[in-house]
Each structure stands twice: as C-alpha cells, then as structure tokens.
Design a protein around this motif. Structure first.
Motif, PDB file in Angstrom:
ATOM      1  N   ALA A 165      20.174  12.656  52.723  1.00 18.90           N
ATOM      2  CA  ALA A 165      20.830  11.414  53.117  1.00 18.90           C
ATOM      3  C   ALA A 165      20.993  10.453  51.928  1.00 18.90           C
ATOM      4  O   ALA A 165      21.961   9.706  51.869  1.00 18.90           O
ATOM      5  CB  ALA A 165      20.045  10.733  54.234  1.00 18.90           C
ATOM      6  N   VAL A 166      20.074  10.513  50.983  1.00 25.69           N
ATOM      7  CA  VAL A 166      20.118   9.606  49.834  1.00 25.69           C
ATOM      8  C   VAL A 166      20.922  10.196  48.675  1.00 25.69           C
ATOM      9  O   VAL A 166      21.760   9.520  48.080  1.00 25.69           O
ATOM     10  CB  VAL A 166      18.689   9.243  49.362  1.00 25.69           C
ATOM     11  N   PHE A 167      20.665  11.471  48.352  1.00 21.75           N
ATOM     12  CA  PHE A 167      21.266  12.087  47.165  1.00 21.75           C
ATOM     13  C   PHE A 167      22.307  13.169  47.472  1.00 21.75           C
ATOM     14  O   PHE A 167      22.868  13.743  46.547  1.00 21.75           O
ATOM     15  CB  PHE A 167      20.180  12.714  46.295  1.00 21.75           C
ATOM     16  N   ALA A 168      22.502  13.510  48.747  1.00 22.27           N
ATOM     17  CA  ALA A 168      23.416  14.593  49.151  1.00 22.27           C
ATOM     18  C   ALA A 168      22.963  15.952  48.650  1.00 22.27           C
ATOM     19  O   ALA A 168      23.745  16.890  48.597  1.00 22.27           O
ATOM     20  CB  ALA A 168      24.851  14.303  48.709  1.00 22.27           C
ATOM     21  N   PHE A 185      17.716   7.362  33.315  1.00 21.21           N
ATOM     22  CA  PHE A 185      16.484   7.981  33.816  1.00 21.21           C
ATOM     23  C   PHE A 185      16.729   8.622  35.173  1.00 21.21           C
ATOM     24  O   PHE A 185      17.507   8.130  35.973  1.00 21.21           O
ATOM     25  CB  PHE A 185      15.361   6.941  33.932  1.00 21.21           C
ATOM     26  N   PRO A 186      16.056   9.740  35.436  1.00 20.22           N
ATOM     27  CA  PRO A 186      16.176  10.379  36.750  1.00 20.22           C
ATOM     28  C   PRO A 186      15.318   9.659  37.786  1.00 20.22           C
ATOM     29  O   PRO A 186      14.294   9.063  37.460  1.00 20.22           O
ATOM     30  CB  PRO A 186      15.682  11.802  36.518  1.00 20.22           C
ATOM     31  N   ILE A 187      15.756   9.738  39.017  1.00 23.47           N
ATOM     32  CA  ILE A 187      15.065   9.115  40.143  1.00 23.47           C
ATOM     33  C   ILE A 187      14.735  10.205  41.150  1.00 23.47           C
ATOM     34  O   ILE A 187      15.545  11.087  41.401  1.00 23.47           O
ATOM     35  CB  ILE A 187      15.956   8.063  40.824  1.00 23.47           C
ATOM     36  N   LEU A 198      18.057   0.878  46.518  1.00 21.15           N
ATOM     37  CA  LEU A 198      17.284   0.921  45.271  1.00 21.15           C
ATOM     38  C   LEU A 198      17.957   1.803  44.226  1.00 21.15           C
ATOM     39  O   LEU A 198      18.037   1.430  43.051  1.00 21.15           O
ATOM     40  CB  LEU A 198      15.858   1.412  45.537  1.00 21.15           C
ATOM     41  N   VAL A 199      18.451   2.967  44.641  1.00 19.95           N
ATOM     42  CA  VAL A 199      19.149   3.856  43.706  1.00 19.95           C
ATOM     43  C   VAL A 199      20.395   3.162  43.157  1.00 19.95           C
ATOM     44  O   VAL A 199      20.658   3.189  41.948  1.00 19.95           O
ATOM     45  CB  VAL A 199      19.496   5.210  44.382  1.00 19.95           C
ATOM     46  N   ARG A 200      21.142   2.514  44.033  1.00 18.04           N
ATOM     47  CA  ARG A 200      22.351   1.802  43.602  1.00 18.04           C
ATOM     48  C   ARG A 200      22.009   0.704  42.589  1.00 18.04           C
ATOM     49  O   ARG A 200      22.649   0.583  41.542  1.00 18.04           O
ATOM     50  CB  ARG A 200      23.072   1.212  44.825  1.00 18.04           C
ATOM     51  N   TRP A 201      20.965  -0.076  42.853  1.00 14.60           N
ATOM     52  CA  TRP A 201      20.572  -1.153  41.944  1.00 14.60           C
ATOM     53  C   TRP A 201      20.063  -0.596  40.610  1.00 14.60           C
ATOM     54  O   TRP A 201      20.403  -1.120  39.546  1.00 14.60           O
ATOM     55  CB  TRP A 201      19.497  -2.026  42.575  1.00 14.60           C
ATOM     56  N   LEU A 202      19.248   0.443  40.686  1.00 21.37           N
ATOM     57  CA  LEU A 202      18.725   1.041  39.455  1.00 21.37           C
ATOM     58  C   LEU A 202      19.850   1.642  38.616  1.00 21.37           C
ATOM     59  O   LEU A 202      19.866   1.504  37.395  1.00 21.37           O
ATOM     60  CB  LEU A 202      17.667   2.101  39.777  1.00 21.37           C
ATOM     61  N   ARG A 203      20.795   2.316  39.264  1.00 19.22           N
ATOM     62  CA  ARG A 203      21.916   2.930  38.548  1.00 19.22           C
ATOM     63  C   ARG A 203      22.840   1.861  37.952  1.00 19.22           C
ATOM     64  O   ARG A 203      23.430   2.079  36.892  1.00 19.22           O
ATOM     65  CB  ARG A 203      22.704   3.866  39.464  1.00 19.22           C
ATOM     66  N   ALA A 204      22.964   0.723  38.598  1.00 18.46           N
ATOM     67  CA  ALA A 204      23.765  -0.365  38.042  1.00 18.46           C
ATOM     68  C   ALA A 204      23.115  -0.909  36.768  1.00 18.46           C
ATOM     69  O   ALA A 204      23.795  -1.367  35.851  1.00 18.46           O
ATOM     70  CB  ALA A 204      23.942  -1.490  39.065  1.00 18.46           C
TER      71      ALA A 204
END
Length: 101
Positions: A79-82, A65-67, A54-60
């Motif tokens: 694991a998701v954002f490091a 906007f922040p997530i 989802l983060v990858r798709w939203l960032r593409a």
C-alpha cells in the motif's frame, strides 16, 4: 548508505495493561486494534496514510537514502511502496547497503 526506518506503536495486550497500571499516559488513548501477529497497533489504514505522508515529506527533502518499514506486513508495504520485499530480500539489501526502497 544509511537507511531510514519507519514504524509505529505496536505492543502486546499484556504490555498495554502493564503500562496502564504503572502510569497515566495519553499514548494508550489511541484506538489500538489486534493485528495478525497478536500485537495491538494503530488501525492499518491510518498507518498507511501516515507512512505515505512521511515518505512523501522525506523524498521532498532528499531521495539520497532508502526508506523501509519496520515490522509491517506485506499488505502495508504494498500500500505504501507498491512492492514488498521478503524478509530475506530486505535483510540482504540492508546488509549490503543497497539504495532501494
């Protein structure tokens, strides 16, 4: 600045039984496992995979906007954002409209 909140199904064992008693639904057909907070959730590995996608798709689509992750553990955040903000740090960032995460 608007934030996007990502989350997944989480419910108490009693709520699961109440839902099951009231109606037949496929929502409860997923494998839900107990987590540290006593709630039933989708397996952590699957949630991490889902959030990363989802983060990858939203960032593409846009990085304007922040997530953030709603009601997730530090381990899932990392694991998701490091990285993983404390509850206080996240609350302060949300309150001031920060553009991080």
């Amino acid at each position: 600045m608007a934030w996007v909140s990502l989350g997944s199904l989480r419910l108490t064992p009693r709520l699961k039984e109440a839902i099951r008693a009231r109606r037949r639904t496929r929502v409860l057909s997923a494998e839900l496992v107990p987590s540290a907070d006593g709630k039933l959730r989708v397996w952590q590995g699957l949630r991490v995979k889902m959030y990363r996608a989802l983060v990858r798709w939203l960032r593409a689509w846009s990085d304007a906007f922040p997530i953030y992750l709603c009601m997730e553990s530090e381990a899932v955040w990392r694991a998701v954002f490091a990285a993983a903000p404390s509850d206080r740090e996240l609350g302060e960032q949300l309150a001031r409209g920060a553009t991080a995460w």
